[in-house]
Design an enzyme around this catalytic site. Structure first.
Site, mmCIF file in Angstrom:
data_model
loop_
_atom_site.group_PDB
_atom_site.id
_atom_site.type_symbol
_atom_site.label_atom_id
_atom_site.label_comp_id
_atom_site.label_asym_id
_atom_site.label_seq_id
_atom_site.Cartn_x
_atom_site.Cartn_y
_atom_site.Cartn_z
ATOM 1 N N TYR A 137 -1.933 -5.600 17.573
ATOM 2 C CA TYR A 137 -2.299 -4.873 16.353
ATOM 3 C C TYR A 137 -3.613 -4.121 16.540
ATOM 4 O O TYR A 137 -3.738 -2.944 16.178
ATOM 5 C CB TYR A 137 -2.399 -5.883 15.210
ATOM 6 N N SER A 191 13.738 3.956 11.075
ATOM 7 C CA SER A 191 12.580 3.277 11.644
ATOM 8 C C SER A 191 11.741 4.240 12.458
ATOM 9 O O SER A 191 12.269 4.959 13.321
ATOM 10 C CB SER A 191 13.018 2.112 12.534
ATOM 11 N N VAL A 192 10.432 4.224 12.215
ATOM 12 C CA VAL A 192 9.520 5.072 12.986
ATOM 13 C C VAL A 192 9.319 4.553 14.405
ATOM 14 O O VAL A 192 8.663 5.198 15.223
ATOM 15 C CB VAL A 192 8.149 5.187 12.292
ATOM 16 N N SER A 204 -7.269 -0.072 10.993
ATOM 17 C CA SER A 204 -7.607 -1.327 10.324
ATOM 18 C C SER A 204 -8.967 -1.801 10.799
ATOM 19 O O SER A 204 -9.516 -1.301 11.789
ATOM 20 C CB SER A 204 -6.559 -2.405 10.619
ATOM 21 N N LYS A 220 -4.054 -0.070 16.422
ATOM 22 C CA LYS A 220 -4.857 0.535 15.371
ATOM 23 C C LYS A 220 -6.052 1.310 15.922
ATOM 24 O O LYS A 220 -6.514 2.278 15.303
ATOM 25 C CB LYS A 220 -5.335 -0.542 14.395
ATOM 26 N N ALA A 274 -5.068 -3.128 19.339
ATOM 27 C CA ALA A 274 -4.921 -2.033 20.295
ATOM 28 C C ALA A 274 -4.219 -0.841 19.657
ATOM 29 O O ALA A 274 -4.623 0.320 19.849
ATOM 30 C CB ALA A 274 -4.148 -2.511 21.521
ATOM 31 N N LEU A 312 0.814 -1.207 0.000
ATOM 32 C CA LEU A 312 0.000 0.000 0.000
ATOM 33 C C LEU A 312 0.849 1.260 0.000
ATOM 34 O O LEU A 312 0.569 2.204 -0.751
ATOM 35 C CB LEU A 312 -0.923 0.006 1.222
ATOM 36 N N ASP A 327 11.158 3.484 4.392
ATOM 37 C CA ASP A 327 10.986 2.064 4.661
ATOM 38 C C ASP A 327 12.326 1.468 5.087
ATOM 39 O O ASP A 327 13.282 1.492 4.309
ATOM 40 C CB ASP A 327 10.470 1.329 3.413
#
Length: 311
Positions: free
Chosen positions: A166, A74-75, A153, A170, A168, A20, A39
């Protein structure tokens, strides 16, 4: 209708080396944006690094006549998030669009999920969102313009098996976006959430053989509009799944007001409490938080006045 373009705009897209994020970066670049393709190139779990994916997307954009620069920070850390935004500021002198798409997956049942795996997912999805928003938001406010698109999501809206981390993260992203929308409203900064679904490497292990077409190209135009200066909404959540585009909202039942409650009263009035036939929606912007409170306070006030009249 004329094409909506991004000439003169600078966009940061995290997780843009594949799937995406790559689709978002390519679309914005094709319409004139200068793009920071972020990335670190790790695996699905977030481990490892590989500059290849980000570099490949940059090469594609440049080959097509666009402008882009790669970022492999990296974020997951505050320093990394700042470095991603600095890549835009140092290279192009501004940031107009921030799309946080970076993600990782570490599955496990709620009974077994490790603290390490819980934190590793929150570090990228939720804390990662904060790290890049925290660095970009003041710059956007000072410039009087910004478009933020954060990624939630279906799991963030409704939950799912074996992905408590994931889900929690999102769900938390929606709250973060709402605050950015509220605090940015007077500064020309709009923030919205995309709930995308596409068959990418994130779907590894899922049987998608019976799915309808669900490529990133069905999601990217929605993100493109949310990132554009013509975007007329803020503090909202948009779903893009298999060609369907919709808005998701948090809704409440009108509820039941009583001047006093017992445990038994709750059970006796449960059907009316849960009746959602006439849902109430309090949009985050301009004043959903206080509208919610004022609604409840109004019921209490009217109940009190009725008590006085009948006393």
């Amino acid at each position: 209708m004329a094409d909506l373009r991004f000439d003169g705009r600078v966009a940061v897209v995290t997780g843009a080396g594949r799937g995406l994020g790559r689709s978002y970066a390519m679309l914005l670049a094709s319409r004139g944006a200068k793009v920071v393709v972020n990335d670190p190139g790790g695996g699905l779990s977030g481990d490892g690094t590989d500059a290849g994916p980000a570099d490949d997307v940059v090469r594609e954009i440049v080959a097509a006549g666009g402008q882009a620069v790669a970022s492999t920070d990296s974020v997951a850390t505050a320093a990394g998030g700042k470095a991603v935004i600095d890549a835009a500021l140092d290279t192009y002198g501004r940031i107009d669009v921030l799309i946080h798409n970076a993600g990782n997956v570490r599955r496990g049942s709620l009974k077994e999920l490790s603290y390490e795996d819980f934190d590793a997912v929150l570090d990228v999805h939720l804390r990662g969102a904060f790290h890049v928003v925290r660095s970009a938001f003041p710059v956007m406010c000072d410039a009087g313009y910004g478009r933020i698109v954060l990624t939630s999501s279906i799991g963030g809206l409704y939950g799912n098996q074996d992905v408590a981390n994931y889900a929690a993260a999102k769900a938390g992203v929606i709250g973060l976006s709402n605050v950015a929308a509220l605090e940015g409203a007077a500064e020309g900064v709009r923030s919205n959430v995309i709930v995308p679904a596409a068959v990418t490497r994130m779907a590894t292990g899922i049987d998608t053989s019976a799915y309808p077409p669900m490529g990133p190209e069905l999601v990217a135009p929605v993100v493109g509009w949310l990132a554009h200066e013509s975007c007329s909404v803020t503090g909202e959540v948009f779903i893009a799944l298999a060609g369907r585009v919709a808005r998701a909202v948090i809704a409440e039942s009108p509820g039941v007001h009583r001047p006093a409650w017992t445990v038994e009263d709750v059970g006796e009035h449960l059907d009316a409490i849960r009746n959602i036939e006439a849902p109430l929606v309090f949009p985050a912007v301009p004043d959903g938080h206080h509208q919610h409170i004022r609604y409840s306070f109004g019921l209490a006030q009217r109940s009190s006045e009725r008590g006085v009249l009948h006393g």
